[in-house]
Write an enzyme that holds these catalytic residues in place. Structure first.
Site: not given
Lengths: 165, 574
Positions: B50, B112, B469
């Protein structure tokens, strides 16, 4: 740094209070008090907010509040004629009879009500300006062994022809 | 006739012109997924995580100008989108993110996969709401799209409890919505603008600072016309890159932490800084007390809260960039800036961006190769880190080229999925993802999405085997103590390693083996002579993505550099 007041009209919805207060904590703004209640239109709530800040931060606070979708209107009350009052309950505990007499006198001077009484305690119900409340608390703290204070935070409304803050 | 919430959901998407959504299933969105199964007009892209999903939606939105739509389940599905929401909020990307939620009667029960996603994301979304009544569903979706795409765009989250999805109610999707607390500014105060113009007109050393607002407001053309008419030099922020073609005679370069020497010198020396669509982030200003010390500052921004927050400005103007520039163009007259331009060019000659050719394959050569191979239409997407700075310094922009980077939040892992999203939205345009070995590994599972969704992006992976970096900061400011930045390091390594040597363990993963497992292409480049051929070869693969792995030296650093919090005049140049 000084105290400033804002009246905030917001949507009367779940989570709006959390979002407004979250803005203050998230951006490190110094919130002094916040009161909220519905208005004559029950879909709208009005908050009275007191913050301590410098000029630049206060401008930023107003802008940040304004850009929230749930905020309908932001009114700066800092330099506006107002009626502003705060509610407080002050319980004086472990009183002797002489102490009680003194509490009654203080109540008279401050023009507040004695709302409840017991064997060794007195409850004062006060509706005063913030400054008078601070003074009253200082007085009670200095005179009595034990007090319990519940403050409600200031509520304010713009003046019609007179003002009191 | 009444319809279910799930039917109204799909109807709303179609009414909003949505043809692609990025979705990942789960218990609390199965009804919505089932409804999407029945429509052929909406393409559902299934990413592999996601977090990547929402970056894909960002890449899609930023490259197409449409609203990116996400659909994830409750609990972990929702929390995995948080980084992307924050990223989209910072960089003003229009997104509508639907999260499933447990049924209303279970909210608050620690059910849940229940989380208070609206509460968690309230400071990183433009607006977020849980639908608590089926009758509000249509109105809320309408509001969400309106809020996401108007004013200063941003992500909106709609939390959709499962029972609302199946409940019957009004079938109508409203055509308009009126939100009493949301009235985006759609005009410009002409008096203020005139004041700003007069100030600019009176300046001896005027300078325009263009930020991301110019790109979001699609005001590049107007900016260029204004600059040409008034003959005023321009610097950009990283988000403003490409607002004016990089080869334009009045364009100096990026200002800020890794900006060009001449650009930072110009900001320090200018007497009027005319800024458009920037929030004066600390990466641009450095030490605020010494930022543009000689300048009166004009600030045009659509967001009142961006004005006079970090930098106190002399002329604030709340406006959309395009609107303000169109008005300014009516008044614009040429200024005498020849001497000022010469002064700036002298700085550029004194300390140009270096293009060294004396030490093998450098990042600069790779950017140069990319410029040569993609001269016209292309979308460049970067991840975050050194490669991102090299890209902003050396890539050419102008014409139909687009640049997508995570500017505000600086999200490692953004680049590859955002590039996949951009390719899905622009199948006929070359999409080049410039990334590092660290950032790519944060979301490299998206190779599956890219392969199955037919998104043949070209991944230019600059592999220095370090988190470069941070390594650069360790090299310059922390006595070369490379803690936690070597990506080859194993438990068998000596504790006080001072850099790569022959005893180093092999690098993990082998990206050339990695691509094989997905049926994608891989080209490893170790010498500068191979750069052009590799890019040409990658262009020829249209069936699947290609990783070009450029093996660069660990010692390459991004210069110039200003240490965080220092004045912009204190640039490290060598």
């Amino acid at each position: 740094m000084k105290n400033r007041w804002i009246a905030l009209y917001v949507e009367n919805q779940v989570g709006v209070l959390a979002k407004v207060s979250g803005l203050f904590s998230g951006k490190s703004y110094n919130l002094q008090s916040l009161t909220v209640g519905t208005t004559e239109d029950e879909t709208i709530s009005r908050m009275t907010i007191c913050v301590t800040s410098d000029d630049i931060t206060f401008e930023q606070i107003k802008k940040q509040l304004n850009r929230m979708v749930e905020v309908i209107k932001v009114i700066d009350l800092t330099n506006v004629p107002l009626h502003m009052k705060e509610i407080m309950f002050a319980k004086v505990l472990r009183c002797s009879t002489a102490d009680k007499e003194e509490v009654f006198q203080i109540a008279k001077v401050f023009d507040v009500q004695v709302a409840d009484i017991g064997k060794d305690s007195v409850l004062l119900e006060c509706k005063l300006t913030e400054r008078r409340i601070n003074e009253l608390i200082a007085l009670l703290k200095g005179r009595f062994k034990m007090i319990e204070v519940v403050r409600g935070g200031a509520v304010a409304v713009e003046s019609i022809s007179t003002s009191c803050r | 006739m009444d319809i279910t919430g799930r039917k109204l959901f799909v109807r709303a998407l179609l009414e909003e012109g949505v043809d692609t959504i990025f979705g990942y299933p789960g218990g609390m969105v199965t009804d919505l997924m089932d409804e999407l199964y029945k429509t052929e007009d909406i393409r559902l892209v299934l990413p592999r995580h996601e977090q990547a999903l929402i970056h894909e939606a960002e890449g899609y939105a930023r490259s197409t100008g449409k609203v990116g739509v996400c659909l994830v389940t409750s609990g972990p599905g929702a929390t995995n989108t948080i980084t992307g929401l924050a990223d989209a909020h910072y960089d003003n990307v229009p997104l509508v993110c639907f999260t499933g939620q447990v049924p209303l009667h279970l909210i608050g029960n620690d059910a849940f996969q229940e989380v208070d996603i609206v509460g968690m994301t309230s400071s990183i979304t433009k607006y977020g709401v849980t639908v608590r009544d089926r009758k509000d569903l249509g109105k809320i979706i309408k509001m969400a799209f309106h809020i996401a795409r108007t004013g200063k765009p941003g992500p909106v989250l709609i939390d959709l409890p499962k029972d609302i999805q199946v409940q019957s109610g009004d079938a109508n999707y409203p055509e308009k919505v009126n939100i009493r607390g949301y009235k985006p500014n759609d005009s410009v105060h002409v008096g203020q603008l005139k004041k700003a113009y007069k100030l600019l007109k009176s300046a001896q050393k005027p300078l325009i600072l263009a930020g991301g607002g110019v790109n979001i407001g699609q005001a590049g053309e107007q900016l260029q016309a204004f600059v040409e008419k008034m003959k005023i030099p321009v610097v950009t922020t990283i988000m403003g890159k490409g607002a004016i073609p990089t080869n334009h005679p009045y364009y100096i370069g990026n200002s800020g932490m890794h900006g060009k020497y001449a650009a930072n010198k110009a900001v320090a020396a200018c007497d009027v800084l005319f800024s458009i669509g920037t929030r004066f982030n600390d990466r641009i200003t450095g030490d605020l007390n010494e930022f543009a010390p000689n300048a009166k500052i004009v600030h045009i921004d659509i967001d009142t809260a961006s004005i006079s927050r970090n930098v106190v400005v002399d002329v604030p103007i709340v406006s959309d960039a395009k609107l303000a520039l169109e008005k300014l163009l009516e008044w614009a007259e040429p200024k005498k800036t020849k001497q000022w331009m010469e002064e700036i060019h002298a700085w550029d000659v004194e300390n140009p961006l270096e293009m060294r050719r004396d030490r093998g394959m450098t990042p600069q050569m790779i950017m140069e190769g990319i410029n040569r191979e993609f001269p016209d239409e292309a979308i460049f997407v970067t991840d975050v880190g050194q490669h991102q700075m090299w890209a902003t310094q050396y890539l050419d922009f102008g014409g139909k080229k687009k640049f997508i980077t995570s500017g505000g939040l600086g999200t490692m892992g953004f680049g590859f999925p955002a590039a996949v999203g951009a390719k899905i939205g622009n199948p006929d345009t070359p999409v080049i993802c410039i990334t590092g070995d660290g950032g790519f590994q944060m979301n490299m599972q998206e190779m599956a999405t890219a392969v199955v969704e037919g998104a043949p992006v070209i991944i230019c992976l600059l592999n220095n085997q370090y988190l470069g970096m941070v390594r650069q900061m360790q090299q310059l400011f922390y006595g070369k103590r490379y803690e936690a930045t070597c990506l080859r390091r194993r438990t068998t390594c000596p504790p006080n390693c001072k850099g790569p040597n022959e005893a180093c363990p092999p690098y993990v993963p082998d990206f050339m083996e990695f691509v094989k497992t997905y049926g994608a292409h891989g080209i490893r480049v170790t010498k500068e002579e191979e750069i052009a051929a590799a890019l040409k070869e990658a262009k020829s693969y249209t069936d699947a993505p290609t990783i070009i792995e450029f093996m660069i030296s660990s010692d390459e650093i991004v210069l110039p550099m200003v240490k965080s919090g220092n004045p912009m005049s204190e640039m490290i140049l060598k």
